[in-house]
Design an enzyme around this catalytic site. Structure first.
Site, PDB file in Angstrom:
ATOM      1  N   ASP A 114       8.649  -7.780 -47.792  1.00 47.54           N
ATOM      2  CA  ASP A 114       7.014  -7.158 -48.596  1.00 47.54           C
ATOM      3  C   ASP A 114       8.108  -6.392 -49.985  1.00 47.54           C
ATOM      4  OD1 ASP A 114       5.230  -7.983 -47.107  1.00 47.54           O
ATOM      5  OD2 ASP A 114       5.170  -5.762 -45.931  1.00 47.54           O
TER       6      ASP A 114
HETATM    7  N1  URA Z   1       6.083  -6.879 -41.747  1.00 50.34           N
HETATM    8  C1  URA Z   1       5.428  -6.246 -42.771  1.00 50.34           C
HETATM    9  O1  URA Z   1       4.482  -5.361 -42.589  1.00 50.34           O
HETATM   10  N2  URA Z   1       6.436  -6.863 -43.850  1.00 50.34           N
HETATM   11  C2  URA Z   1       7.777  -6.632 -44.144  1.00 50.34           C
HETATM   12  O2  URA Z   1       7.902  -6.753 -45.022  1.00 50.34           O
HETATM   13  C3  URA Z   1       7.848  -7.194 -43.314  1.00 50.34           C
HETATM   14  C4  URA Z   1       7.472  -7.836 -42.206  1.00 50.34           C
END
Ligand code: URA
Length: 249
Positions: free
Chosen positions: A103
């Site tokens: 993310d």
């Molecule tokens: N889980 C999440 O919530 N975000 C990420 O970037 C990776 C795994």
């Protein structure tokens, strides 16, 4: 053996679509013969492929890991002009793609490569490659809440697979905790959604390991090339994780 259009695209000569057009218009030769058939397959290491009379060279395969800072998007471009991971890959001429995504607000270990098969192996859901995160969460979850994550918890898109979960640090005022969690899936925003489901939202998320490869002390915003051994270990990790999951069924 690969389809000709894929080999031409991977050599960085044209997009997959353009490569098909080049084939259809008779611009491509395979071992001295013009090929106009789109399904034709070739071996990029053995066969001689020319486009407009010029031989193509298949691109050297490269594998890097980046310590992605937060506030950077895992994508090749961003219409909103935000920072993208390739801004951190100065010195790499090859076109590399992220192996899975993190993310915008997640930091830590991100693999990038131009080896499509390797990326596919590591991200295919049936291979269950382990990914470990340090999640800083609001409040201190009870052991029973963490047990729910260990067993599997219901999210909008179904039950999660069992995760490994342990406390790493607990704030003495009980305001926050750092939890280490290993998941074997790669659903969208999965770790954040798992902690939301137990009412302890994530305030900081960092991936520290992927398929057994550790981020260790790679500085934020920097990358390094993987060693041959690390590449082999990752491939084995994908294969053995997939065997283990078959045996679990
Ligand atoms: N889980 C999440 O919530 N975000 C990420 O970037 C990776 C795994």
């Amino acid at each position: 053996m690969e389809r000709l259009q894929k080999i031409i695209a991977q050599a960085g000569i044209a997009s997959r679509r353009k490569s098909e057009e080049l084939i259809l218009s008779g611009k491509v030769e395979l071992n001295g013969e013009v090929v106009t058939e789109l399904g034709t397959k070739a071996d990029p290491d053995e066969d001689i492929i020319t486009v407009n009379g010029r031989p193509i060279r298949s691109e050297k395969k490269i594998y890097v890991m980046l310590n992605k800072p937060k506030g950077v998007i895992t994508s090749a471009s961003d219409p909103e002009g935000r920072k993208i991971v390739s801004d951190y890959l100065k010195g790499i001429k090859e076109r590399v793609y992220p192996v899975g995504r993190l993310d915008y607000d997640t930091e830590g270990l991100l693999l990038l490569t131009n080896d499509g098969e390797f990326a596919h192996l590591l991200t295919h859901p049936k291979h269950h490659v382990p990914k470990t995160y340090l999640a800083t969460v609001k409040g201190v979850p009870h052991g029973t809440a963490l047990d729910q994550l260990r067993k599997g918890i219901m999210l909008e898109d179904g039950m999660t697979h069992p995760a490994e979960v342990e406390y790493k640090d607990v704030d003495t005022d009980n305001k926050e905790a750092v939890i280490m969690i290993t998941i074997h899936e790669g659903r969208n925003r999965q770790v954040r959604r798992m902690f939301e489901a137990i009412n302890h939202p994530v305030t900081r998320l960092k991936r520290v390991s992927f398929g057994g490869l550790l981020l260790q002390n790679l500085k934020r915003g920097l990358y390094r090339h993987l060693t041959k051994e690390e590449i082999n270990n990752l491939m084995q990790s994908a294969q053995s994780a997939s065997v283990k999951s078959k045996n679990r069924k």
